[in-house]
Design a protein around this motif. Structure first.
Motif, mmCIF file in Angstrom:
data_model
loop_
_atom_site.group_PDB
_atom_site.id
_atom_site.type_symbol
_atom_site.label_atom_id
_atom_site.label_comp_id
_atom_site.label_asym_id
_atom_site.label_seq_id
_atom_site.Cartn_x
_atom_site.Cartn_y
_atom_site.Cartn_z
ATOM 1 N N TYR A 1 0.817 -1.220 0.000
ATOM 2 C CA TYR A 1 0.000 0.000 0.000
ATOM 3 C C TYR A 1 0.847 1.265 0.000
ATOM 4 C CZ TYR A 1 -4.285 -2.616 0.570
ATOM 5 O OH TYR A 1 -5.334 -3.461 0.361
ATOM 6 N N GLY B 1 -9.516 3.062 6.032
ATOM 7 C CA GLY B 1 -8.987 2.422 4.818
ATOM 8 C C GLY B 1 -9.696 2.895 3.567
ATOM 9 N N GLY C 1 -8.861 3.832 0.573
ATOM 10 C CA GLY C 1 -8.408 3.520 -0.790
ATOM 11 C C GLY C 1 -8.188 4.768 -1.620
ATOM 12 N N SER D 1 -1.341 4.738 4.487
ATOM 13 C CA SER D 1 -0.437 4.892 3.336
ATOM 14 C C SER D 1 -0.365 6.343 2.861
ATOM 15 C CB SER D 1 -0.926 3.983 2.202
ATOM 16 O OG SER D 1 -0.534 4.491 0.951
ATOM 17 N N ALA E 1 -4.001 8.558 11.549
ATOM 18 C CA ALA E 1 -3.384 7.268 11.269
ATOM 19 C C ALA E 1 -4.103 6.144 12.003
ATOM 20 C CB ALA E 1 -1.920 7.297 11.668
HETATM 21 N N1 SAH Z 1 -12.110 1.033 1.166
HETATM 22 C C1 SAH Z 1 -11.403 1.110 -0.089
HETATM 23 C C2 SAH Z 1 -10.015 0.485 -0.047
HETATM 24 C C3 SAH Z 1 -9.793 -0.862 0.567
HETATM 25 S S1 SAH Z 1 -8.082 -1.366 0.512
HETATM 26 C C4 SAH Z 1 -12.258 0.563 -1.210
HETATM 27 O O1 SAH Z 1 -13.274 -0.046 -0.907
HETATM 28 O O2 SAH Z 1 -11.914 0.747 -2.371
HETATM 29 C C5 SAH Z 1 -7.513 -1.143 2.156
HETATM 30 C C6 SAH Z 1 -7.273 0.263 2.573
HETATM 31 O O3 SAH Z 1 -6.863 0.240 3.964
HETATM 32 C C7 SAH Z 1 -6.157 1.024 1.861
HETATM 33 O O4 SAH Z 1 -6.529 2.374 1.781
HETATM 34 C C8 SAH Z 1 -4.960 0.816 2.810
HETATM 35 O O5 SAH Z 1 -3.937 1.710 2.614
HETATM 36 C C9 SAH Z 1 -5.641 0.946 4.140
HETATM 37 N N2 SAH Z 1 -4.949 0.319 5.280
HETATM 38 C C10 SAH Z 1 -4.416 -0.923 5.344
HETATM 39 N N3 SAH Z 1 -3.943 -1.178 6.582
HETATM 40 C C11 SAH Z 1 -4.200 -0.079 7.328
HETATM 41 C C12 SAH Z 1 -3.970 0.270 8.699
HETATM 42 N N4 SAH Z 1 -3.390 -0.578 9.527
HETATM 43 N N5 SAH Z 1 -4.389 1.476 9.129
HETATM 44 C C13 SAH Z 1 -5.009 2.346 8.282
HETATM 45 N N6 SAH Z 1 -5.244 2.070 6.981
HETATM 46 C C14 SAH Z 1 -4.851 0.878 6.502
#
Ligand code: SAH
Length: 355
Positions: free
Chosen positions: A37, A86, A88, A118, A138
């Motif tokens: 990511y 998360g 995306g 990320s 975060a």
């Molecule tokens: N919700 C979005 C993306 C899903 S992918 C969609 O449906 O399209 C997972 C997402 O979680 C990405 O943005 C990734 O960078 C984030 N992510 C993964 N691990 C994480 C963590 N520990 N803390 C915060 N964000 C995280």
């Protein structure tokens, strides 16, 4: 680049011994230089996988209206936190905001928070949302002490899991080793008693694998505590089931399943979500786990799809019909993906979920 991360992992295992699957997943996904990511925008046709909000705007619109209805049901508190974990590309939040523009007072009261690890994806989200009224944090524990409406789509599946193999002599953790050919592979630790797994003795037999996800418990409990204390609601959408059993760890690259040890940092790594474990970690009320197809149909996706179809023709119409099927059909995302809602005890559950 994958070789660089593989070399780093092999060096680390040689120096420190076998690592848990959770350490392996966390490093592959979020290593600041080589993590999956951290280095890419993996979504869409040309990426590695495609998520519901990237398939059709209808998904985010209906999720947005369900959150807004719940906000109205609880007396339209102002201000409140509108959060996504998360996010995306930021597509889901953009669709939520567009769909709720007409909900009186909703935007004025909303303080938008994106929980993202990320840096690369934060930049993409800022471009998609193109508004000053967004804060990034975060961690969910940094969200304000305020009523909270939150969505998580395909977030919990990205959190690091550990795996345990039930043997005659007890639970043996599956650890990532360096193989004889200088590759990465699974090995088993010696048997230990894990207090966390005591309750899994009833529903497993020797030879079974069970998974735990400690970060998921911490995150969902922080969300649930806010909803319990200040009001709000959450929609957790992901693949998985009420109760998890077996090895669900998987790697996907260019829409194809891969060996999870082949190209660390270049493939997406996920595991199914154990919704029961999430439910057990929250102090607020939770809904039944509802299939995504049923959820979207209850929220009116058929009517919305027809309205959008009225202005489409040719390829546009064909793509729209395909997108509708991908989101709802039992053979596609309709059954594999589940939705669980969180809400305060005594409050009206969110629309679309079974209780
Ligand atoms: N919700 C979005 C993306 C899903 S992918 C969609 O449906 O399209 C997972 C997402 O979680 C990405 O943005 C990734 O960078 C984030 N992510 C993964 N691990 C994480 C963590 N520990 N803390 C915060 N964000 C995280």
């Amino acid at each position: 680049m994958g070789d660089d991360l593989k070399a780093i992992l092999i060096r680390r295992i040689r120096a420190e011994g076998p690592m848990t699957l959770a350490d392996y997943m966390a490093t592959c996904l979020l290593h600041p230089q080589f993590g999956y990511y951290a280095t890419r925008d993996p979504f869409g046709q040309s990426g590695d996988f495609i998520t519901a909000p990237e398939i059709s705007q209808m998904f985010g619109e209906l999720v947005g209206l369900a959150l807004a209805q719940s906000w109205i049901d609880q007396g339209s508190p102002s201000p409140f936190t509108l959060a996504e974990v998360g996010p995306g590309r930021g597509t889901l939040m953009a669709d939520i905001l567009r769909a709720t523009k007409a909900v009186a007072g909703f935007h004025a009261a909303a303080r938008i928070y994106l929980v993202e690890a990320s840096e690369t994806l934060k930049t993409v989200q800022a471009k998609t949302l193109n508004t000053a009224n967004v804060s990034w944090v975060a961690d969910v524990s940094s969200l304000p002490d305020a009523p909270l409406w939150l969505v998580a789509n395909e977030f919990f599946d990205a959190l690091p899991i550990r795996q345990f193999h039930r043997s005659e002599s007890g639970w043996r953790e599956r650890l990532v080793h360096v193989t004889e050919n200088d590759d990465l592979g699974f090995g088993l630790a010696t048997a230990t008693d894990f207090a966390d797994l005591a309750h899994r003795l009833d529903d497993t037999v020797v030879g079974d694998v069970v998974e735990t996800c400690a970060p998921a418990r911490g995150i969902i409990s922080s969300i649930g505590q806010r909803i319990n204390a200040f009001g709000g609601g959450a929609l957790i959408i992901d693949y998985g089931d009420w109760h998890s059993l077996g090895d669900t760890f998987q790697a996907v690259r260019s829409h194809q399943p891969r060996d999870p040890f082949e190209t660390p940092g270049l493939a997406d790594l996920t595991a199914h979500v154990d919704f029961e474990a999430l439910a057990l970690a929250v102090p607020c009320a939770y809904s039944r786990v509802t299939p995504q197809g049923v959820f979207l149909e209850r929220l009116g996706i058929v009517v919305r799809a027809q309205a959008l179809a009225a202005n489409l023709s040719g390829d546009g119409l064909e793509n729209h019909v395909t997108a509708f099927q991908r989101l709802t059909h039992a053979d596609e995302m309709g059954t594999l993906f589940k939705v669980m809602a969180l809400y305060p005890h005594g409050a009206k559950p969110l629309a679309g979920v079974g209780v």
